[in-house]
Design an enzyme around this catalytic site. Structure first.
Site, PDB file in Angstrom:
ATOM      1  N   GLY A  25      63.709  20.504  73.495  1.00 37.92           N
ATOM      2  CA  GLY A  25      65.102  20.182  73.741  1.00 37.92           C
ATOM      3  C   GLY A  25      66.047  20.555  72.631  1.00 37.92           C
ATOM      4  O   GLY A  25      67.105  21.148  72.861  1.00 37.92           O
ATOM      5  N   GLU A  26      65.699  20.234  71.394  1.00 41.92           N
ATOM      6  CA  GLU A  26      66.622  20.469  70.278  1.00 41.92           C
ATOM      7  C   GLU A  26      66.857  21.952  70.021  1.00 41.92           C
ATOM      8  O   GLU A  26      67.866  22.339  69.425  1.00 41.92           O
ATOM      9  CB  GLU A  26      66.088  19.804  69.006  1.00 41.92           C
ATOM     10  CG  GLU A  26      64.818  20.420  68.456  1.00 41.92           C
ATOM     11  CD  GLU A  26      64.312  19.690  67.228  1.00 41.92           C
ATOM     12  OE1 GLU A  26      64.006  20.379  66.241  1.00 41.92           O
ATOM     13  OE2 GLU A  26      64.230  18.447  67.251  1.00 41.92           O
ATOM     14  N   THR A  28      66.718  24.584  72.622  1.00 44.42           N
ATOM     15  CA  THR A  28      67.310  25.399  73.707  1.00 44.42           C
ATOM     16  C   THR A  28      67.988  24.603  74.816  1.00 44.42           C
ATOM     17  O   THR A  28      68.490  25.197  75.769  1.00 44.42           O
ATOM     18  CB  THR A  28      66.216  26.269  74.353  1.00 44.42           C
ATOM     19  OG1 THR A  28      65.242  25.419  74.985  1.00 44.42           O
ATOM     20  CG2 THR A  28      65.538  27.163  73.341  1.00 44.42           C
ATOM     21  N   ARG A  29      67.996  23.257  74.721  1.00 40.08           N
ATOM     22  CA  ARG A  29      68.538  22.469  75.832  1.00 40.08           C
ATOM     23  C   ARG A  29      69.965  22.872  76.188  1.00 40.08           C
ATOM     24  O   ARG A  29      70.311  23.046  77.365  1.00 40.08           O
ATOM     25  CB  ARG A  29      68.501  20.980  75.496  1.00 40.08           C
ATOM     26  CG  ARG A  29      69.044  20.097  76.637  1.00 40.08           C
ATOM     27  CD  ARG A  29      69.254  18.652  76.171  1.00 40.08           C
ATOM     28  NE  ARG A  29      68.041  18.097  75.598  1.00 40.08           N
ATOM     29  CZ  ARG A  29      67.036  17.620  76.313  1.00 40.08           C
ATOM     30  NH1 ARG A  29      67.096  17.648  77.629  1.00 40.08           N
ATOM     31  NH2 ARG A  29      65.977  17.124  75.709  1.00 40.08           N
ATOM     32  N   GLY A  56      59.144   9.606  74.775  1.00 37.80           N
ATOM     33  CA  GLY A  56      58.154   8.775  74.107  1.00 37.80           C
ATOM     34  C   GLY A  56      57.032   9.616  73.531  1.00 37.80           C
ATOM     35  O   GLY A  56      57.081  10.839  73.514  1.00 37.80           O
ATOM     36  N   GLU A  90      52.229  18.732  77.468  1.00 39.39           N
ATOM     37  CA  GLU A  90      52.657  19.432  78.695  1.00 39.39           C
ATOM     38  C   GLU A  90      51.908  20.744  78.834  1.00 39.39           C
ATOM     39  O   GLU A  90      51.391  21.083  79.906  1.00 39.39           O
ATOM     40  CB  GLU A  90      54.170  19.743  78.635  1.00 39.39           C
ATOM     41  CG  GLU A  90      55.072  18.657  79.119  1.00 39.39           C
ATOM     42  CD  GLU A  90      56.531  19.088  79.099  1.00 39.39           C
ATOM     43  OE1 GLU A  90      57.380  18.247  79.386  1.00 39.39           O
ATOM     44  OE2 GLU A  90      56.813  20.276  78.791  1.00 39.39           O
TER      45      GLU A  90
END
Length: 643
Positions: A25-26, A28-29, A56, A90
């Site tokens: 996220g940090e 390419t979000r 989490g 993931e």
């Protein structure tokens, strides 16, 4: 199973999502990932993205289910991807799904070198140094193995100078060099990012193109459609706009829908407008245009200024569009959407229009009538197969025992898909006695559900067209056109009306005879019964002739009782409004009542009325005597009695 078969199995599987995006996220979000997600969604590609800012330590079950329920996983490897245990978990799950032949994995190396990911060097090495104290060796090894496996897959590599789609285990790499003026930082998408987004979307869209599960689902339960799909695609490959024409219930919308779903992923934008006629009738053409341009511009639900669309149409001109307008009834419905389409639809765009009105399609498409696909009725074998699919499903034993009655029901439907489906569904799991009972009922009273579909074409006719259609349905089906014209052409418009009825797929002309589908005939009968102004069933005719009611007699306009061999007398027709009386072949008719013809004053006045009526009655008496003579002397024929 080879790789092609494996991919086909994955692509045709029923999944909720086409794409799952795994990203840090940090990194390419707010930039690359958000633009990629928007582009996938706007192209109709269902995509899952976990947009929570806080995560989490453990991956959630919902996220695992989302991965399992996706055909593709797009893994965006960025500088800090490996610093997130969530991302690494993931990735482990994604690789497991891939190895079980359940998913296709596509890596994107976003400003990181694939070799750094493969060998855990650079920022990836730093991440593992920090993680080593907090996680067991077995977990660390799972992460390393997943990174190595993913980095050896075909994917995209983007850097500050270029991006490429590459097979990283191969020595062949195809680069797309794109010069840029600014670094790839911040929330604004760069030219390099934009090109990469297009590349990824087009690749996934191409993979989904011929194997869309929605297409497979749509084709389930359809029979005989494959040839129609091929024929329509052949037309589309040679022209920007094609039409599909046919009577109601034939499957025009279904054919357009299957082709649309099969090919929409090839296009930059698409719109399928259903039931255009009904939408205009209920909400008006402005509402329809708002809906149409809203979908094409990906602004569905937002107000669009239809008076100032120049900028938006300029945008659309640079897109490859697929458009379907379903059930167009008149040219104005088309013009409200595509009147100036030559200005804003480019040569790669395609338009499909369905209509029951051949003339409307001629006006839209132009001189080349070959670009109008006339959908045909199913042949007997196809009709039987479609009926079985809905009435007996996969029960082969029942098929063998119900062959005779099945053929009778199929003959009733005469190859009309709608009727076959309705009948099949109605009879599914019912006893044979119920099948027999329904068949007997249909011979007396047709099913309303498909008559209402057919009636839509009738409702679009004017008064004269409706009357001639009902006359053909009740009296003249199968008769020579010239014979019917002699009877019905009282105002010189018969030929143009017949053209309209042919164009609207309500009648056909075969070897000079007027024909129509049995269900259209029964629809006409149903309407005529409600109007109560036509008599064509023997018991109804007998009732009127026997009752001799003034009210019934006054409404008589045409009386055609030819070859009624048991007819012995007629009611008093002096109060009728006759235009035509035909009695040839009525060999038992012994007396003739007073008769009054419509517009008799044009040929009869006070001075010659008695003379005209005397000649008429005298002629009728000669006719009756002739018929008696024929009955007594069967060997005599008309040639002997000419003089």
């Amino acid at each position: 199973m080879d790789d092609d078969d494996n991919q086909l199995s994955i692509l045709t599987s029923r999944k909720k999502y086409a794409v799952f995006i795994s990203f840090r996220g940090e990194d390419t979000r707010s930039s690359f990932t958000s633009h990629l997600y928007k582009a996938l969604i706007s192209n109709g590609i269902e995509t899952y993205i976990d947009d929570r800012l806080e995560r989490g330590d453990q991956i959630s079950k919902a996220l695992l289910h989302a991965i399992d329920d996706s055909r593709f996983s797009l893994v965006i490897f960025s500088k800090n991807y490996a610093s997130s245990s969530w991302c690494l978990d993931e990735l482990v799950h994604i690789i497991k799904r891939m190895e079980k032949k359940k998913q296709i994995v596509l890596p994107v190396f976003y400003h990181v070198d694939p070799s750094d990911v493969r060998s855990q060097k650079g920022s990836y090495a730093d991440a593992f140094v920090k993680r080593k104290k907090s996680y067991s060796d077995s977990i660390i090894q799972q992460w390393r193995r997943a990174l190595t496996t993913a980095s050896n897959l075909s994917g995209w590599h983007v850097s500050n100078t270029r991006f490429s789609f590459s097979n990283f285990t191969s020595t062949t790499v195809i680069h797309c060099n794109i010069s840029i003026n600014t670094p790839l930082l911040g929330a604004n998408i760069s030219r390099n990012d934009a090109e990469l987004v297009d590349e990824i979307v087009n690749y996934i869209r191409g993979k989904l193109r011929y194997t869309s599960s929605s297409t497979s689902n749509l084709k389930q339960g359809l029979v005989g459609i494959d040839k129609s799909i091929q024929d329509l695609c052949r037309l589309l490959s040679n022209a920007p706009i094609v039409g599909i024409c046919g009577m109601g219930g034939l499957g025009k919308t279904t054919l357009a829908e299957v082709v649309f779903e099969q090919f929409r992923h090839q296009f930059d934008g698409h719109c399928f407008l259903r039931n255009v006629k009904e939408v205009v009738k209920k909400h008006g053409s402005t509402y329809l245009a708002q809906e149409f341009f809203g979908r094409l511009l990906s602004n569905k639900g937002k107000y669009i200024d239809l008076e100032d669309l120049d900028i938006e149409k300029e945008r659309l001109y640079h897109k490859k569009l697929l458009i379907v307008l379903d059930d167009i009834e008149n040219i104005s419905e088309h013009d409200s959407l595509l009147r100036d389409s030559r200005v804003w639809l480019n040569s790669e765009s395609k338009v499909i229009i369905t209509s029951r009105n051949l003339q409307v399609l001629r006006n839209i498409i132009g001189d080349d009538e070959k670009l109008i696909y006339n959908l045909k009725l199913l042949d007997e074998d196809e009709a039987l197969e479609l009926f079985y699919l809905h009435a007996l499903k996969k029960n082969k034993i029942a098929r063998e025992s119900c062959t005779e009655i099945s053929r009778e029901l199929v003959n009733y439907a005469q190859g009309l898909p709608l009727a076959l489906i309705v009948l099949g569904r109605h009879l599914y799991s019912k006893r044979e006695e119920v099948w027999q009972s329904l068949l007997m009922k249909l011979k007396v009273e047709p099913d309303e559900s498909f008559l209402q579909v057919l009636k839509m074409s009738f409702d679009g006719l004017d008064v004269k067209e409706k009357n001639i259609f009902l006359d053909i349905a009740c009296f003249f089906r199968g008769e020579k056109k010239y014979y019917v014209k002699e009877i019905l052409d009282d105002c010189g418009c018969f030929d143009i009306v017949i053209e309209v009825l042919v164009d609207k797929c309500l009648i056909t002309i075969c070897e000079g005879r007027l024909q129509m589908h049995d269900l259209l005939k029964e629809m006409g009968w149903s309407i005529a019964r409600g109007l109560n102004n036509r008599l064509w069933i023997a018991k109804d005719i007998c009732h009127v002739l026997r009752s001799n009611s003034d009210q019934d007699v006054k409404t008589l306009k045409y009386v055609i009782l030819s070859h009624s061999k048991k007819l012995t007398c007629l009611p008093d027709l002096s109060q009728a409004n006759l235009q035509l009386l035909r009695l040839h072949g009525c060999t038992s008719l012994l007396e003739l009542p007073p008769i009054r013809f419509h517009n008799a004053h044009d040929i009869i006045n006070a001075e010659n009325e008695s003379e005209v009526m005397y000649k008429y009655h005298n002629l009728m008496l000669q006719l009756i005597n002739y018929m008696k003579l024929m009955m007594m002397n069967p060997l005599l024929n008309a040639q002997n009695l000419e003089n």
